[in-house]
Each structure stands twice: as C-alpha cells, then as structure tokens.
Design a protein around this motif. Structure first.
Motif, PDB file in Angstrom:
ATOM      1  N   ALA A 302       0.836  -1.208   0.000  1.00  0.00           N
ATOM      2  CA  ALA A 302       0.000   0.000   0.000  1.00  0.00           C
ATOM      3  C   ALA A 302       0.870   1.257   0.000  1.00  0.00           C
ATOM      4  N   THR A 303       1.939   1.239   0.788  1.00  0.00           N
ATOM      5  CA  THR A 303       2.828   2.410   0.855  1.00  0.00           C
ATOM      6  C   THR A 303       3.513   2.647  -0.495  1.00  0.00           C
ATOM      7  N   LEU A 304       4.018   1.551  -1.092  1.00  0.00           N
ATOM      8  CA  LEU A 304       4.676   1.670  -2.406  1.00  0.00           C
ATOM      9  C   LEU A 304       3.729   2.263  -3.451  1.00  0.00           C
ATOM     10  N   CYS A 305       2.508   1.719  -3.480  1.00  0.00           N
ATOM     11  CA  CYS A 305       1.527   2.139  -4.499  1.00  0.00           C
ATOM     12  C   CYS A 305       1.196   3.618  -4.310  1.00  0.00           C
ATOM     13  N   ASN A 306       0.977   3.974  -3.060  1.00  0.00           N
ATOM     14  CA  ASN A 306       0.579   5.336  -2.758  1.00  0.00           C
ATOM     15  C   ASN A 306       1.666   6.334  -3.163  1.00  0.00           C
ATOM     16  N   SER A 307       2.927   6.026  -2.791  1.00  0.00           N
ATOM     17  CA  SER A 307       3.957   7.021  -3.111  1.00  0.00           C
ATOM     18  C   SER A 307       4.269   7.032  -4.600  1.00  0.00           C
ATOM     19  N   PHE A 308       4.172   5.881  -5.283  1.00  0.00           N
ATOM     20  CA  PHE A 308       4.425   5.860  -6.731  1.00  0.00           C
ATOM     21  C   PHE A 308       3.368   6.694  -7.462  1.00  0.00           C
ATOM     22  N   LYS A 309       2.113   6.507  -7.092  1.00  0.00           N
ATOM     23  CA  LYS A 309       1.051   7.255  -7.779  1.00  0.00           C
ATOM     24  C   LYS A 309       1.185   8.761  -7.506  1.00  0.00           C
ATOM     25  N   THR A 310       1.426   9.102  -6.245  1.00  0.00           N
ATOM     26  CA  THR A 310       1.566  10.521  -5.905  1.00  0.00           C
ATOM     27  C   THR A 310       2.699  11.145  -6.707  1.00  0.00           C
ATOM     28  N   SER A 311       3.811  10.446  -6.797  1.00  0.00           N
ATOM     29  CA  SER A 311       4.953  10.984  -7.515  1.00  0.00           C
ATOM     30  C   SER A 311       4.646  11.114  -9.017  1.00  0.00           C
ATOM     31  N   LEU A 312       3.925  10.149  -9.588  1.00  0.00           N
ATOM     32  CA  LEU A 312       3.536  10.257 -11.003  1.00  0.00           C
ATOM     33  C   LEU A 312       2.653  11.496 -11.210  1.00  0.00           C
ATOM     34  N   GLN A 313       1.704  11.658 -10.294  1.00  0.00           N
ATOM     35  CA  GLN A 313       0.776  12.800 -10.417  1.00  0.00           C
ATOM     36  C   GLN A 313       1.515  14.131 -10.313  1.00  0.00           C
ATOM     37  N   GLU A 314       2.508  14.164  -9.423  1.00  0.00           N
ATOM     38  CA  GLU A 314       3.234  15.423  -9.223  1.00  0.00           C
ATOM     39  C   GLU A 314       4.180  15.750 -10.374  1.00  0.00           C
ATOM     40  N   ASN A 315       4.626  14.720 -11.098  1.00  0.00           N
ATOM     41  CA  ASN A 315       5.696  14.940 -12.069  1.00  0.00           C
ATOM     42  C   ASN A 315       5.329  14.733 -13.527  1.00  0.00           C
ATOM     43  N   LEU A 316       4.160  14.184 -13.802  1.00  0.00           N
ATOM     44  CA  LEU A 316       3.802  13.924 -15.207  1.00  0.00           C
ATOM     45  C   LEU A 316       2.502  14.624 -15.560  1.00  0.00           C
ATOM     46  N   ASP A 317       2.472  15.150 -16.776  1.00  0.00           N
ATOM     47  CA  ASP A 317       1.245  15.784 -17.228  1.00  0.00           C
ATOM     48  C   ASP A 317       0.447  14.787 -18.075  1.00  0.00           C
ATOM     49  N   GLU A 380      11.201   5.475  -7.773  1.00  0.00           N
ATOM     50  CA  GLU A 380      11.445   6.938  -7.823  1.00  0.00           C
ATOM     51  C   GLU A 380      12.199   7.278  -9.107  1.00  0.00           C
ATOM     52  N   ASN A 381      13.175   6.441  -9.432  1.00  0.00           N
ATOM     53  CA  ASN A 381      13.953   6.643 -10.656  1.00  0.00           C
ATOM     54  C   ASN A 381      13.072   6.518 -11.901  1.00  0.00           C
ATOM     55  N   LEU A 382      12.151   5.587 -11.838  1.00  0.00           N
ATOM     56  CA  LEU A 382      11.240   5.349 -12.968  1.00  0.00           C
ATOM     57  C   LEU A 382      10.433   6.613 -13.298  1.00  0.00           C
ATOM     58  N   VAL A 383      10.011   7.316 -12.267  1.00  0.00           N
ATOM     59  CA  VAL A 383       9.222   8.533 -12.506  1.00  0.00           C
ATOM     60  C   VAL A 383      10.070   9.545 -13.273  1.00  0.00           C
ATOM     61  N   LYS A 384      11.343   9.669 -12.902  1.00  0.00           N
ATOM     62  CA  LYS A 384      12.235  10.620 -13.598  1.00  0.00           C
ATOM     63  C   LYS A 384      12.398  10.210 -15.064  1.00  0.00           C
ATOM     64  N   ILE A 385      12.556   8.907 -15.293  1.00  0.00           N
ATOM     65  CA  ILE A 385      12.718   8.419 -16.682  1.00  0.00           C
ATOM     66  C   ILE A 385      11.430   8.687 -17.479  1.00  0.00           C
ATOM     67  N   LEU A 386      10.302   8.449 -16.853  1.00  0.00           N
ATOM     68  CA  LEU A 386       9.026   8.687 -17.545  1.00  0.00           C
ATOM     69  C   LEU A 386       8.883  10.162 -17.914  1.00  0.00           C
ATOM     70  N   GLN A 387       9.352  11.009 -17.026  1.00  0.00           N
ATOM     71  CA  GLN A 387       9.321  12.464 -17.301  1.00  0.00           C
ATOM     72  C   GLN A 387      10.100  12.760 -18.582  1.00  0.00           C
ATOM     73  N   LYS A 388      11.301  12.179 -18.675  1.00  0.00           N
ATOM     74  CA  LYS A 388      12.158  12.420 -19.853  1.00  0.00           C
ATOM     75  C   LYS A 388      11.476  11.900 -21.107  1.00  0.00           C
ATOM     76  N   ILE A 389      10.919  10.674 -21.037  1.00  0.00           N
ATOM     77  CA  ILE A 389      10.281  10.099 -22.231  1.00  0.00           C
ATOM     78  C   ILE A 389       9.085  10.968 -22.643  1.00  0.00           C
ATOM     79  N   THR A 390       8.326  11.447 -21.661  1.00  0.00           N
ATOM     80  CA  THR A 390       7.142  12.272 -21.961  1.00  0.00           C
ATOM     81  C   THR A 390       7.557  13.539 -22.707  1.00  0.00           C
ATOM     82  N   TYR A 391       8.604  14.203 -22.218  1.00  0.00           N
ATOM     83  CA  TYR A 391       9.012  15.456 -22.875  1.00  0.00           C
ATOM     84  C   TYR A 391       9.564  15.203 -24.273  1.00  0.00           C
ATOM     85  N   ALA A 392      10.177  14.010 -24.476  1.00  0.00           N
ATOM     86  CA  ALA A 392      10.787  13.735 -25.778  1.00  0.00           C
ATOM     87  C   ALA A 392       9.790  13.152 -26.782  1.00  0.00           C
TER      88      ALA A 392
END
Ligand SMILES: Cc1ncc(COP(=O)(O)O)c(C=O)c1O
Length: 394
Positions: A302-317, A380-392
């Motif tokens: 539950a903790t993993l899911c919650n923080s992963f989703k929150t981080s995706l929401q905060e960092n991806l459009d 956490e690293n995955l969110v950063k990579i997704l950010q890069k892929i989204t912008y590119a």
C-alpha cells in the motif's frame, strides 16, 4: 476462394498496421528481475502482488507442511466429475466457506470460472449488464453458450447502469450486473456500495463481482474488497482467482447452494476439463491459511503504491489511473504506448503496453503492477525516466 493461410496472413497484416501484434518471448525470472534477451529488467507486469511466488522462506514452509506432504499428487488425471475429485478440493472449498460464508466451487483458472459460470447462467431468462471495462473472460462467457442478452454500462458509471436497469427490469425475469472489485486495466475500485444500493432497489437484480486483483492483496486479512466492506451477503456471485496475489493457480465461484449445484451440473469449463493437480490446490489452501499473517506485506504494498502514484501525479502531465496495486498511464494510440514500453525497457524496466482489444480503441495504456517485494528507489527513478520520455515524445 481464399485459403486459410492467406486469410490468417491478412488478419496478421491488419494487426500489424494498428501496431497491435502480440508475441511470446523467452523470459527468465529472478525475484523481481526478468531476463529478456540478456537484458535484466525490473518486472512491473507481475500480478504476484505480495511477492509470495519467489519468497524462499514462505515457499520452504509450504514444502515442509503436512499439506504438501499429504497431497503431493502432480495430476488429478480426470475431471472432478469423474475420478479427479481429490479430498484437498473439498478441504479448500470448506475453508473458503468458513472465510466467506458462502458455498464455493473451484475452477481451473479465473478464465474457466467466468466462462463456466457466466455461460451456464446465460442459458436462463436473464439480462447481463456489464461494466464496459469488464475482463475478457466475462465477455467470452457471454459469447460462449448461446446469443446472450447483454448490455454494457459506462465504466463505473452508476447513472449509466441505473438507466439500463430502469429500461429493462420489467422485460426480464432477472438481471445480473457484472463488475470487478479492482479493475484489471484501469486499476480502480468499483463503487461497490453504490452497486449494492442499486441492486437492492429491485427485487430481481443480482451482483456478480470478480476480485481477481483484490483477493490476497487488499483488505483486512487480505480477503478483498467485498469482505473488507462487510457486504459479502449482498454479493450473489463472487469470483476469486488464485494465480495472482495468492501465488498459486485456479479460482473459485462463491455463491449459494442452489447456484453451486447448478454450476456442477451445467458449467462446461468445470465438467469437461481435467481438474488442477492436488498439489496446486494444497498450495492455494496453504496460502489462504497464511493470509491473515501477511498484513505487513500488504502495508508495504500500500505504501509503495501510494507514493508511486503521488509521484507520477506530481511529475507527469498525463492521465493516471489506478487506486491501488495497478497504476496505468493513459497514452492513447497503441504506437505511443509501445514507444513508452520500449523506451522503458532500454532503461531496465518491464512495463507492457496495453492495447486494444484489452482497452477501448485510442485508450492504450502503459500499465504498472506493483508488488510488495519491489523497492522504492527504482520506482522513484522510474518517474524521472518517464518524465524524460514524456518530454521527448510528441
Ligand atoms: C478480472 C479478471 N478476471 C479473471 C481473470 C482470469 O484469471 P486467470 O488468470 O486465473 O485465468 C483475470 C486475469 O487477468 C482478470 O484480470
């Protein structure tokens, strides 16, 4: 006249045009790592939500148990209706009855349970009203037996369901609503209490809920959404599958005695298939007996899911779906979802693109299944990579 092969090739060509072909590739598994073509990828596509299937201590305890020793048969060698009905089947069904307060009937998989039960029910004077996102096994059950009476409501939309019920409730002897506890693609919970309230406003409406993705991983003692909300008595047919969080194989339909008896007599997926090996049923019973002790794993998940989703929401459009262990990014075109999936593979992550027909056209997803044995850093690293892929990506 077109030979069979050219018809098939034309179909495959059409799938290719839609970026919608499927293929099987060799995989090796080491815990949460998948080795594909010599690349080590973090597995974000497993439904082993509690991480039990590769938990060495847990598995050793099963191997040391009397359940393992006493039921160590590797094949049932027959349908349960013939000589395949080993004692362990009855032991598991009785335990499920104790846990859920309903009769239970085991099937070889969730797919078998749904096609078996739904096609059997579709022989009656009944209208099925299914959520648009319902799993393919429900649809195949509806198509399997005869042309069924079948309508669909918009995903989790109670107004859409209410309209269909109002228009049809007097035209059929009975209506069965088909939904999932936690949807396999969108990863959202069904509004179960609203579904129950709607069902209760009619005398002839039944509820069929599939908890494939919530059993084991969610709720007090891991018993899923319906048990957690204390509404088991309001669910007429409850499907649990054992190949996901329970790290086994098989499924059951929980229902009343009349329906159980009916399925034993009419569910072709039960009658005409060799029953699962007894050792497999022993594994499922072992996991159910341990389930209440796995609260810590569910908390970690539950903790993993919650923080992963929150981080995706905060960092991806991007539109992000999912309430718990399944989190999906809505990407639209199949090709875009495939591009994301391939880009992630280059970075060491395995997350599949989910394309039509698993999701509606132009609603392709990148789907992440999270498991309790993952660590937070790579996510956490995955969110950063997704950010890069989204912008590119245009
Ligand atoms: C909602 C749902 N029901 C049933 C099934 C089928 O279960 P099984 O894999 O045990 O055949 C799945 C599988 O993904 C599912 O997501």
């Amino acid at each position: 006249m077109q030979p069979l092969e050219s018809q098939v090739l034309a179909q495959l060509e059409s799938l290719k045009k839609d970026s919608n072909t499927r293929s099987l590739f060799l995989q090796k598994h080491h815990g949460t790592t998948l080795i594909i073509q010599d690349s080590a990828l973090l597995n974000l596509a497993s439904n082993d939500y509690l991480g039990l299937s590769s938990d060495k201590d847990f598995n050793q305890r099963f191997l040391d148990s009397t359940l393992f020793k006493e039921h160590c048969y590797f094949s049932s060698s027959s349908s349960r209706l013939l000589s395949g009905n080993f004692e362990i089947y009855t032991l598991l069904e009785s335990h499920l009855k104790t846990l859920f307060g309903k009769e239970s009937l085991l099937f070889n998989s969730g797919y078998h349970a749904n096609i078996g039960a739904i096609s059997a029910l579709s022989a009656l004077n009944v209208l099925f009203v299914a959520d648009k996102s319902i799993h393919a096994s429900h649809i195949d059950g509806l198509k399997g037996f005869k042309t069924p009476n079948f309508k669909r409501f918009s995903h989790n939309d109670m107004e859409s369901l209410k309209k269909i019920l109002e228009q049809n409730v007097e035209c059929y002897d009975s209506i069965i609503i088909l939904s999932e506890g936690l949807f396999s693609m969108e990863g959202d919970f069904t509004p179960l209490l609203d579904l129950i309230a709607l069902k209760k406003s009619y005398p002839n409406v039944y509820l069929y809920i599939d908890e494939a993705h919530s059993i084991g991983s969610f709720g007090k003692n891991g018993l899923g959404l319906c048990a957690n909300l204390g509404v088991l008595k309001d669910i007429d047919f409850l499907i649990l599958t054992f190949g996901k969080a329970l790290s086994s194989m098989g499924a059951c339909v929980l229902c009343n005695t009349i329906f159980k008896d009916y399925f034993i007599n009419t569910a072709r997926a039960l009658i005409y298939s060799t029953a699962l090996p007894p050792i497999n049923i022993a594994r499922t019973l072992f996991v159910f007996l341990e389930l209440s002790k796995l609260e810590e794993k569910r908390e970690v998940l539950a903790t993993l899911c919650n923080s992963f989703k929150t981080s995706l929401q905060e960092n991806l459009d991007l539109e992000i779906l999912g309430d718990y262990n399944i989190i999906s990014l809505v990407l639209g075109q199949n090709a875009k979802a495939i591009h994301f999936s391939k880009s992630l593979a280059k970075e060491g992550y395995f997350a599949p693109a989910i394309k039509t027909p698993s999701v509606p056209k132009n609603k392709a997803l990148l789907r992440f299944s999270l498991t309790a044995n993952l660590e937070s850093k790579p996510l956490e690293n995955l969110v950063k990579i997704l950010q890069k892929i989204t912008y590119a990506t245009p």
